[in-house]
Design a protein around this motif. Structure first.
Motif, PDB file in Angstrom:
ATOM      1  N   LEU A 322       7.314 -44.933  62.281  1.00  0.00           N
ATOM      2  CA  LEU A 322       8.064 -44.700  61.297  1.00  0.00           C
ATOM      3  C   LEU A 322       7.454 -43.339  60.381  1.00  0.00           C
ATOM      4  CD1 LEU A 322       8.683 -48.238  59.668  1.00  0.00           C
ATOM      5  CD2 LEU A 322      10.284 -46.667  60.412  1.00  0.00           C
ATOM      6  N   VAL A 323       6.316 -43.400  60.502  1.00  0.00           N
ATOM      7  CA  VAL A 323       5.673 -41.921  59.808  1.00  0.00           C
ATOM      8  C   VAL A 323       6.224 -40.900  60.833  1.00  0.00           C
ATOM      9  CG1 VAL A 323       3.452 -41.008  59.722  1.00  0.00           C
ATOM     10  CG2 VAL A 323       3.611 -43.073  58.832  1.00  0.00           C
ATOM     11  N   LYS A 324       6.069 -41.066  62.132  1.00  0.00           N
ATOM     12  CA  LYS A 324       6.514 -40.015  62.845  1.00  0.00           C
ATOM     13  C   LYS A 324       7.913 -39.593  62.677  1.00  0.00           C
ATOM     14  CE  LYS A 324       4.866 -40.300  67.102  1.00  0.00           C
ATOM     15  NZ  LYS A 324       4.774 -41.070  68.398  1.00  0.00           N
ATOM     16  N   LEU A 325       8.714 -40.239  62.353  1.00  0.00           N
ATOM     17  CA  LEU A 325      10.122 -40.193  62.010  1.00  0.00           C
ATOM     18  C   LEU A 325      10.360 -39.639  60.515  1.00  0.00           C
ATOM     19  CD1 LEU A 325      11.937 -43.214  63.664  1.00  0.00           C
ATOM     20  CD2 LEU A 325      12.188 -40.781  64.370  1.00  0.00           C
ATOM     21  N   GLY A 326       9.182 -39.667  59.648  1.00  0.00           N
ATOM     22  CA  GLY A 326       9.173 -39.076  58.287  1.00  0.00           C
ATOM     23  C   GLY A 326       9.873 -40.233  57.377  1.00  0.00           C
ATOM     24  N   GLU A 327       9.910 -41.490  57.881  1.00  0.00           N
ATOM     25  CA  GLU A 327      10.675 -42.814  56.859  1.00  0.00           C
ATOM     26  C   GLU A 327       9.365 -43.315  56.262  1.00  0.00           C
ATOM     27  OE1 GLU A 327      13.497 -43.246  56.888  1.00  0.00           O
ATOM     28  OE2 GLU A 327      14.694 -42.114  58.299  1.00  0.00           O
ATOM     29  N   LEU A 328       8.654 -42.555  55.185  1.00  0.00           N
ATOM     30  CA  LEU A 328       7.651 -43.242  54.606  1.00  0.00           C
ATOM     31  C   LEU A 328       7.837 -44.322  53.646  1.00  0.00           C
ATOM     32  CD1 LEU A 328       5.560 -39.998  53.608  1.00  0.00           C
ATOM     33  CD2 LEU A 328       5.425 -41.249  55.696  1.00  0.00           C
ATOM     34  N   GLU A 329       9.170 -44.341  53.125  1.00  0.00           N
ATOM     35  CA  GLU A 329       9.603 -45.620  52.256  1.00  0.00           C
ATOM     36  C   GLU A 329       9.620 -46.787  53.213  1.00  0.00           C
ATOM     37  OE1 GLU A 329      13.052 -45.037  49.912  1.00  0.00           O
ATOM     38  OE2 GLU A 329      12.082 -43.194  48.892  1.00  0.00           O
ATOM     39  N   GLU A 330      10.363 -46.696  54.455  1.00  0.00           N
ATOM     40  CA  GLU A 330      10.323 -47.879  55.193  1.00  0.00           C
ATOM     41  C   GLU A 330       8.717 -48.182  55.863  1.00  0.00           C
ATOM     42  OE1 GLU A 330      13.310 -47.605  58.496  1.00  0.00           O
ATOM     43  OE2 GLU A 330      14.581 -46.403  57.142  1.00  0.00           O
ATOM     44  N   TYR A 357       0.859 -39.893  54.863  1.00  0.00           N
ATOM     45  CA  TYR A 357       0.916 -39.213  53.579  1.00  0.00           C
ATOM     46  C   TYR A 357       0.087 -37.853  53.607  1.00  0.00           C
ATOM     47  CZ  TYR A 357       2.339 -43.552  51.078  1.00  0.00           C
ATOM     48  OH  TYR A 357       2.952 -44.836  50.522  1.00  0.00           O
ATOM     49  N   CYS A 358      -0.928 -37.766  54.222  1.00  0.00           N
ATOM     50  CA  CYS A 358      -2.020 -36.956  54.102  1.00  0.00           C
ATOM     51  C   CYS A 358      -1.215 -35.657  54.965  1.00  0.00           C
ATOM     52  CB  CYS A 358      -3.288 -37.175  54.667  1.00  0.00           C
ATOM     53  SG  CYS A 358      -4.428 -38.091  53.691  1.00  0.00           S
ATOM     54  N   GLN A 359      -0.484 -35.884  56.047  1.00  0.00           N
ATOM     55  CA  GLN A 359       0.256 -35.162  56.935  1.00  0.00           C
ATOM     56  C   GLN A 359       1.250 -34.194  56.084  1.00  0.00           C
ATOM     57  OE1 GLN A 359       1.438 -37.110  60.243  1.00  0.00           O
ATOM     58  NE2 GLN A 359      -0.410 -36.768  61.377  1.00  0.00           N
ATOM     59  N   ARG A 360       1.859 -35.028  55.036  1.00  0.00           N
ATOM     60  CA  ARG A 360       2.655 -34.314  54.349  1.00  0.00           C
ATOM     61  C   ARG A 360       2.332 -33.818  52.812  1.00  0.00           C
ATOM     62  NH1 ARG A 360       4.720 -37.460  57.929  1.00  0.00           N
ATOM     63  NH2 ARG A 360       6.563 -37.412  59.090  1.00  0.00           N
ATOM     64  N   GLY A 361       0.947 -33.765  52.807  1.00  0.00           N
ATOM     65  CA  GLY A 361       0.526 -33.112  51.754  1.00  0.00           C
ATOM     66  C   GLY A 361       0.316 -34.360  50.461  1.00  0.00           C
ATOM     67  N   LEU A 362       0.695 -35.518  50.789  1.00  0.00           N
ATOM     68  CA  LEU A 362       0.648 -36.613  49.584  1.00  0.00           C
ATOM     69  C   LEU A 362      -0.747 -37.016  49.705  1.00  0.00           C
ATOM     70  CD1 LEU A 362       4.086 -38.065  50.454  1.00  0.00           C
ATOM     71  CD2 LEU A 362       3.575 -36.286  48.490  1.00  0.00           C
ATOM     72  N   TYR A 394      -8.123 -30.130  54.263  1.00  0.00           N
ATOM     73  CA  TYR A 394      -6.675 -29.217  54.779  1.00  0.00           C
ATOM     74  C   TYR A 394      -6.161 -28.762  53.705  1.00  0.00           C
ATOM     75  CZ  TYR A 394      -2.485 -28.270  57.335  1.00  0.00           C
ATOM     76  OH  TYR A 394      -1.350 -27.603  57.707  1.00  0.00           O
ATOM     77  N   ASN A 395      -6.320 -29.282  52.332  1.00  0.00           N
ATOM     78  CA  ASN A 395      -5.369 -28.577  51.289  1.00  0.00           C
ATOM     79  C   ASN A 395      -6.522 -27.750  50.353  1.00  0.00           C
ATOM     80  OD1 ASN A 395      -2.547 -29.563  51.135  1.00  0.00           O
ATOM     81  ND2 ASN A 395      -3.694 -31.373  51.493  1.00  0.00           N
TER      82      ASN A 395
END
Length: 499
Positions: A322-330, A357-362, A394-395
């Motif tokens: 799901l993370v790979k697909l960007g479906e973080l809420e799911e 989360y970290c991969q997307r800067g969150l 990374y940030n």
């Protein structure tokens, strides 16, 4: 007892959380029933710390008893090996051989394999050459060959195979498979098909593993035509039962090569033979890589029906997909489902979401999620804190990265096998040298010593902090010398900055 030495030909692949594993089954004993529930097994199993000996448990067990059954000891060794508790398995094996038990060549082969895993190749070779010539069987030779394969020693392995041939021991696919694994391990994929051909010339029929390794060698070189021909030859053999793992190798290489339609075709072939959770996890992760969410969800539901329930490993795959697909809420919802159903809390499961989360800067959200888990579960895992630290690094928020990495070091006892990333350590050491307080740099280096050998990079960080704060460096240079770390050009450059 059937004993397995698992040779991982692939690391975790981009198409699967668990990766594609080529598994070589090595039989040293005759097959027996699985471990039954008995006091000795559970007493040994209760000693979970690998640094604690199980010999006292064995000694206490035989007090007042005339003996313990050899079959029981073999079952215990097999169980411990299957769960990678090699040091305890070796203890039981050595206790068995030194306490009057009948020790077969299969037992010796298992002990040799365990010695290699626990004490290294030199000790394994020493054990092999200490055996009487009549006790050196095809099994013990094969176990030594496997040690060479695991170390990637081509010349030694080929020399041993030559001797095995002279002794008439090359009558099964096993040693040929070992050499093919060795060539794969050392990146010599072009040599693998020649071994398969030699096997057939010598009148030895390849098994499914032989074909699988050969297909992998062609796939690694993007030779899809030859890979298909090997698969076709294997399928023409009526004595070989097809399995999902072999088709997963083919599917994986088509997917990696960007040949989506062929990849999907072989994923479907793979599914026809899939009966295990591991197979479903491969399929789910592969469809996530292809961006086909519907198929991923269908297989997730089917896995639950076929395998009765989802366990921690399955949730790791589901979350990662799901993370790979960007479906973080799911993914968040799936994590909540797991927390409600899990019987054993495994931090690797929420780690999949923390990485997302970290991969997307969150990163702040990832840290908040981890803090929430800690409040409810009390103790974190060092790998979780390391994920957050990497995200901050990374940030370019090195102060927070340093803070979170210290949290990881503080709880490293929760996972003795945790290995911090060298790149993260380097980033933090560099930052401490340029910006940190002397006390922080010293404390960090001292904490690192339990996980990483002292090195020049650590001393350079300390030297920079000392020089920047006007502290004398003679003591540090003496410590470097004592630790056998020579001064280099960078060292002299740092020292030259002293006022």
């Amino acid at each position: 007892m059937a004993s397995r030495a698992l040779i991982k030909i692939f690391n975790h692949s981009k198409t699967s959380l668990t990766g594609i594993r080529i598994i070589l089954a090595r039989t040293y004993w005759s097959t027996e029933n699985p471990v039954t529930r008995d006091d000795l097994y559970f007493r040994i199993n209760a000693v979970t710390d690998p640094h604690c000996s199980v010999t006292p448990v064995l000694q206490k067990w035989i007090e007042g008893r005339s003996h313990v059954k050899e079959s029981e000891l073999r079952r215990i060794i097999r169980s411990l090996r299957s769960r990678r508790r090699y040091s305890h398995a070796l203890e039981v094996s050595q206790w068995m051989s030194s306490n009057g038990s009948r020790f077969s060549s299969g037992d010796s082969a298992v002990q040799l394999d365990l010695i290699g895993r626990v004490h290294g190749l030199i000790s394994a070779k020493s054990f092999f050459y200490s055996l009487k010539e009549e006790d050196k069987s095809v099994q013990t030779y094969s176990a030594l060959l496997n040690c060479y394969v695991q170390e990637g020693l081509v010349d030694e392995a080929l020399s041993l195979v030559k001797k095995m041939k002279e002794m008439g021991f090359l009558t099964s696919p096993l040693p040929y498979n070992d050499i093919m694994c060795l060539y794969t391990k050392t990146g010599q994929h072009e040599k693998v098909p020649d071994v398969l051909s030699e096997m057939k010339r010598n009148g030895v029929s390849p098994d499914i593993f032989s074909y699988r390794v050969c297909m992998n060698s062609y796939g690694a070189r993007a030779d899809y035509n030859s890979m298909g021909k090997v698969l076709e030859e294997m399928n023409s053999r009526r004595d070989i039962k097809r399995d999902w793992l072999t088709y997963s190798v083919v599917a994986n290489y088509y997917i990696k090569g960007g040949l989506k339609e062929m990849g999907i075709y072989y994923l479907k072939e793979c599914e026809k033979l899939c009966k295990t959770a591991e197979g479903f996890n491969f399929l789910i992760s592969s469809y996530a890589t292809l961006g086909i969410k519907d198929e991923m969800e269908r297989l997730w539901a089917l896995q639950k029906v076929k395998c009765k329930k989802h366990v921690n490993r399955d949730y790791m795959t589901g979350l990662s997909s799901l993370v790979k697909l960007g479906e973080l809420e799911e993914a968040e919802s799936l994590l909540e489902e797991w927390e409600l159903s899990c019987t054993t809390f495994d931090f690797r499961v929420p780690n999949a979401l923390l990485i997302g989360y970290c991969q997307r800067g969150l990163v702040e959200k990832a840290e908040a999620k981890l803090q929430d888990i800690i409040k409810r579960r009390k103790t974190a895992n060092p790998s979780s804190w390391s994920i957050i630290a990497t995200g901050y690094a990374y940030n370019n928020n090195m102060e927070k990265a340093f803070e979170c990495f210290n949290e990881a070091l503080a709880v490293q006892a929760e996972n003795r096998d945790w290995k911090p990333k060298e790149s993260l350590i380097s980033s933090i050491l560099s930052w401490l040298g340029e910006n940190g307080e002397i006390e922080d740099a010293e404390a960090f280096v001292n904490s690192l010593k339990s996980k990483v050998p002292i090195n020049r990079e650590m001393y350079h960080a300390l030297l920079k902090a000392y020089v920047r704060n006007g502290r004398e460096v003679e003591g540090l240079l003496e410590s470097m010398k004592n630790d056998k770390i020579d001064e280099d050009e960078e060292t002299m450059k740092i020292i030259s900055l002293q006022k």
